[in-house]
Write a protein that holds these residues in place. Sequence first.
Motif, PDB file in Angstrom:
ATOM      1  N   PHE A 142     -62.847  39.620 -23.774  1.00 54.41           N
ATOM      2  CA  PHE A 142     -63.492  40.913 -23.592  1.00 54.41           C
ATOM      3  C   PHE A 142     -64.743  40.811 -22.735  1.00 54.41           C
ATOM      4  O   PHE A 142     -65.351  41.825 -22.389  1.00 54.41           O
ATOM      5  CB  PHE A 142     -63.872  41.514 -24.958  1.00 54.41           C
ATOM      6  CG  PHE A 142     -64.550  40.537 -25.887  1.00 54.41           C
ATOM      7  CD1 PHE A 142     -65.889  40.228 -25.770  1.00 54.41           C
ATOM      8  CD2 PHE A 142     -63.811  39.914 -26.886  1.00 54.41           C
ATOM      9  CE1 PHE A 142     -66.503  39.331 -26.624  1.00 54.41           C
ATOM     10  CE2 PHE A 142     -64.416  39.012 -27.753  1.00 54.41           C
ATOM     11  CZ  PHE A 142     -65.769  38.717 -27.621  1.00 54.41           C
ATOM     12  N   ASN A 143     -65.153  39.605 -22.367  1.00 55.12           N
ATOM     13  CA  ASN A 143     -66.392  39.428 -21.612  1.00 55.12           C
ATOM     14  C   ASN A 143     -66.241  39.734 -20.120  1.00 55.12           C
ATOM     15  O   ASN A 143     -67.168  40.238 -19.487  1.00 55.12           O
ATOM     16  CB  ASN A 143     -66.915  37.999 -21.776  1.00 55.12           C
ATOM     17  CG  ASN A 143     -67.479  37.746 -23.159  1.00 55.12           C
ATOM     18  OD1 ASN A 143     -68.079  38.628 -23.759  1.00 55.12           O
ATOM     19  ND2 ASN A 143     -67.269  36.554 -23.693  1.00 55.12           N
ATOM     20  N   VAL A 144     -65.084  39.410 -19.549  1.00 54.63           N
ATOM     21  CA  VAL A 144     -64.911  39.572 -18.103  1.00 54.63           C
ATOM     22  C   VAL A 144     -65.078  41.027 -17.685  1.00 54.63           C
ATOM     23  O   VAL A 144     -65.872  41.351 -16.792  1.00 54.63           O
ATOM     24  CB  VAL A 144     -63.527  39.061 -17.656  1.00 54.63           C
ATOM     25  CG1 VAL A 144     -63.298  39.377 -16.175  1.00 54.63           C
ATOM     26  CG2 VAL A 144     -63.416  37.553 -17.883  1.00 54.63           C
ATOM     27  N   ALA A 173     -69.681  28.381 -14.331  1.00 57.47           N
ATOM     28  CA  ALA A 173     -68.233  28.535 -14.193  1.00 57.47           C
ATOM     29  C   ALA A 173     -67.611  28.902 -15.540  1.00 57.47           C
ATOM     30  O   ALA A 173     -68.236  28.744 -16.588  1.00 57.47           O
ATOM     31  CB  ALA A 173     -67.623  27.259 -13.633  1.00 57.47           C
ATOM     32  N   GLY A 174     -66.367  29.353 -15.472  1.00 53.35           N
ATOM     33  CA  GLY A 174     -65.703  29.823 -16.688  1.00 53.35           C
ATOM     34  C   GLY A 174     -65.922  31.314 -16.819  1.00 53.35           C
ATOM     35  O   GLY A 174     -67.019  31.763 -17.159  1.00 53.35           O
ATOM     36  N   ASN A 175     -64.889  32.108 -16.539  1.00 55.66           N
ATOM     37  CA  ASN A 175     -65.045  33.565 -16.515  1.00 55.66           C
ATOM     38  C   ASN A 175     -65.379  34.167 -17.871  1.00 55.66           C
ATOM     39  O   ASN A 175     -65.955  35.255 -17.952  1.00 55.66           O
ATOM     40  CB  ASN A 175     -63.773  34.213 -15.974  1.00 55.66           C
ATOM     41  CG  ASN A 175     -63.518  33.863 -14.528  1.00 55.66           C
ATOM     42  OD1 ASN A 175     -62.965  32.803 -14.247  1.00 55.66           O
ATOM     43  ND2 ASN A 175     -63.921  34.716 -13.617  1.00 55.66           N
ATOM     44  N   VAL A 211     -72.199  35.026 -25.517  1.00 53.97           N
ATOM     45  CA  VAL A 211     -73.410  34.213 -25.525  1.00 53.97           C
ATOM     46  C   VAL A 211     -74.499  35.060 -24.888  1.00 53.97           C
ATOM     47  O   VAL A 211     -74.342  35.549 -23.761  1.00 53.97           O
ATOM     48  CB  VAL A 211     -73.220  32.893 -24.740  1.00 53.97           C
ATOM     49  CG1 VAL A 211     -74.499  32.069 -24.774  1.00 53.97           C
ATOM     50  CG2 VAL A 211     -72.042  32.098 -25.300  1.00 53.97           C
ATOM     51  N   ALA A 212     -75.598  35.251 -25.575  1.00 53.03           N
ATOM     52  CA  ALA A 212     -76.657  36.142 -25.105  1.00 53.03           C
ATOM     53  C   ALA A 212     -77.285  35.616 -23.818  1.00 53.03           C
ATOM     54  O   ALA A 212     -77.422  34.404 -23.617  1.00 53.03           O
ATOM     55  CB  ALA A 212     -77.729  36.299 -26.173  1.00 53.03           C
ATOM     56  N   ALA A 213     -77.690  36.543 -22.941  1.00 50.88           N
ATOM     57  CA  ALA A 213     -78.322  36.169 -21.672  1.00 50.88           C
ATOM     58  C   ALA A 213     -79.552  35.298 -21.899  1.00 50.88           C
ATOM     59  O   ALA A 213     -79.816  34.353 -21.147  1.00 50.88           O
ATOM     60  CB  ALA A 213     -78.693  37.430 -20.891  1.00 50.88           C
ATOM     61  N   LYS A 214     -80.308  35.593 -22.950  1.00 52.21           N
ATOM     62  CA  LYS A 214     -81.513  34.808 -23.232  1.00 52.21           C
ATOM     63  C   LYS A 214     -81.170  33.361 -23.536  1.00 52.21           C
ATOM     64  O   LYS A 214     -81.868  32.437 -23.091  1.00 52.21           O
ATOM     65  CB  LYS A 214     -82.267  35.431 -24.421  1.00 52.21           C
ATOM     66  CG  LYS A 214     -83.569  34.741 -24.762  1.00 52.21           C
ATOM     67  CD  LYS A 214     -84.286  35.460 -25.894  1.00 52.21           C
ATOM     68  CE  LYS A 214     -85.605  34.774 -26.232  1.00 52.21           C
ATOM     69  NZ  LYS A 214     -86.315  35.465 -27.352  1.00 52.21           N
TER      70      LYS A 214
END
Length: 299
Positions: free
Chosen positions: A61-63, A230-232, A207-210
């Motif tokens: 669901f992240n892409v 790397a890694g979508n 994984v949070a941007a912070k």
Amino acid sequence: MRGNYSKHELSRRWFLHLGSMATLGAVISRTAAAKADAKMAWHADGEGMERIGLLVQSHDFNVEAELWAMAPKGAAIFASRMERGTQPFLTHISDPSHADAAIGLLTALKLRAIMYAYSGTSYAMGSAGEDAFRTRLVERAKGIPVVLAAAALSDALQALDVQRLAIVHPPWYSEELNDKGKAHFSARGFQVVSCTRITPARQFTEVAAKEVHGWIVANMPPNAEAVVVAGNGLRAVGAIDALESSLERPVITANQAMLWKGLNVAGVASHIDQYGRLFKLGQAAAHHGAHPENGWRVA
């Protein structure tokens, strides 16, 4: 006066009079409609946007979240999901058939390009396998250009004139896939000064941007000219600007590079200001290293 005209002439004049009145009525109606339209609050509904396809893993669901966050107004992204096979992981992602059904579902949409969001496939296949896979996808897509995420990363690095890079992989990558990622970029002529996974290790998640920012800043080799996230599946584009500010060097992520390449292959102007130096390069740079025989279409 009426006696001076024949019945035929009177009928003709009356018909012309009615026609003039009808024309005047139509003009008045159009004017009224135009005034009514001017008072309407018409809102953007996606009409006229260039359509770009996306192939993504069924569980990821992240892409899409990242692409939607970055995409300019002129582009609409339509995803098709690839099922996870029952084969061992590396065997599955290196089997070209895993994307066949998903890309077939996109071909009716009259897309300008299709993005393949799975860097690990290129790692597992190697250079020759990657080129053959892209050719297969273009054929399955009936000629629609296909952008592979890992290849887009290489094009982005070349466009930014980067040779020495630090690669960062998601915390769910295996050691074997991490090593294959290093080999992938080394085989393309880059000097990989480090290739690591974010720690601690965990299963697929957000994984949070912070956290991404803090981990990369703490583990950045000083001799790397750029960072490649790397890694979508790793949510990272929200940290690009902060990382570039902290590290004073380019940061390229798989989804950022894939979208950059996809927009340019599709001929969509990428007026994107908040997601790194890469989007400031313009269209010409994105076509650096393109392979027309494998389905690239330079807009």
